[in-house]
Design an enzyme around this catalytic site. Sequence first.
Site, PDB file in Angstrom:
ATOM      1  N   TYR A   1      -0.559  -8.859  -3.979  1.00 16.93           N
ATOM      2  CA  TYR A   1      -0.126  -8.405  -5.305  1.00 16.93           C
ATOM      3  C   TYR A   1       1.239  -7.717  -5.306  1.00 16.93           C
ATOM      4  CZ  TYR A   1      -2.131  -3.997  -3.535  1.00 16.93           C
ATOM      5  OH  TYR A   1      -2.442  -2.897  -2.778  1.00 16.93           O
TER       6      TYR A   1
ATOM      7  N   ARG B   1       4.171   3.609  -1.409  1.00 19.26           N
ATOM      8  CA  ARG B   1       3.117   3.330  -0.432  1.00 19.26           C
ATOM      9  C   ARG B   1       3.520   2.084   0.360  1.00 19.26           C
ATOM     10  NH1 ARG B   1      -0.964  -0.223  -0.793  1.00 19.26           N
ATOM     11  NH2 ARG B   1      -1.282  -0.187  -3.043  1.00 19.26           N
TER      12      ARG B   1
ATOM     13  N   HIS C   1      -3.654   0.216   0.656  1.00 20.39           N
ATOM     14  CA  HIS C   1      -4.317   1.371   0.051  1.00 20.39           C
ATOM     15  C   HIS C   1      -5.519   1.807   0.882  1.00 20.39           C
ATOM     16  CE1 HIS C   1      -5.364   3.978  -3.369  1.00 20.39           C
ATOM     17  NE2 HIS C   1      -6.616   3.650  -3.133  1.00 20.39           N
TER      18      HIS C   1
END
Length: 289
Positions: free
Chosen positions: A196, A183, A187
Amino acid sequence: MQVASAHACRGDDFLFPSYRELGVLVSRGAAPADLVLGWRGEVHGTFDPYDLHVATPQIIIGAQSLHAVGYAMGIQRDGGDQVAVAYFGDGATSQGDVNEAMVFASSFQAPVVFVCSNNQWAISEPVTVQSRFPIAGRAPAFGIPSLRIDGNDTIACAAAMRWAIENARSGAGPAFIEAVTYRMGPHTTSDDPTRYRDADEVELWRGRDPLTRLQTHLRRTGAWDDAFADEVAATGDRLAAGMREAALTARSRPPLEVLDDVYAEPHVGIDRQRERFAAYLGGFADEEV
């Protein structure tokens, strides 16, 4: 993985996507409006599933895996040779629906292929938090053969899907593919992956972009030239323009029409809901707009 796997299927194989598999819809001939009107909430479904042999995209995580297995068991009982395909992400493999679907598929040797696109990140945690071992390793525990492949290699994806489809169509039962991809973006629109995720990791995967890799391969084999590049760009521009046009010109229906087309035939339950909803809307009649 989406495009390669869809092209590896036969036209009458029935595909069951989640809300992410727009590539599957495009590969099956969906119109630009089919890709946006559902997201606007204008209609319950944007296409006839039996025209594209694609089920309406599922919003409930993993539920489409059960639908695919049920359809595959129906194929068995009808004596057909089609295959059903269920698409889902890595997170869905932690849902009960996916595991229950694999139990039924294995027990009845249903002609179904499970395609898991593992993009390695949930909203703020890596896939290793929910699965310490490769996801493809779960399928054999259900008695389902599996492959773990490079999901950014279009040719590998097509080859793996041909194996899985043949396994299911031949009567050997279900198959499972874990396509490892990444990805690149957030998100959701409220997600900030820089909090993160390591920037070096993102850049590493940027160099593995499946479009760039396939283009490089085609150029080396002489199948990609400037004329073809222009054709590809023009096709993409037409699709994007069609999506923008559909979104900008969409008509927002009267609120009561949300209850239209829920059932094919008249239904007293819907009639009662329509009455109550109309009374609720009527409570705003005297308010200034």
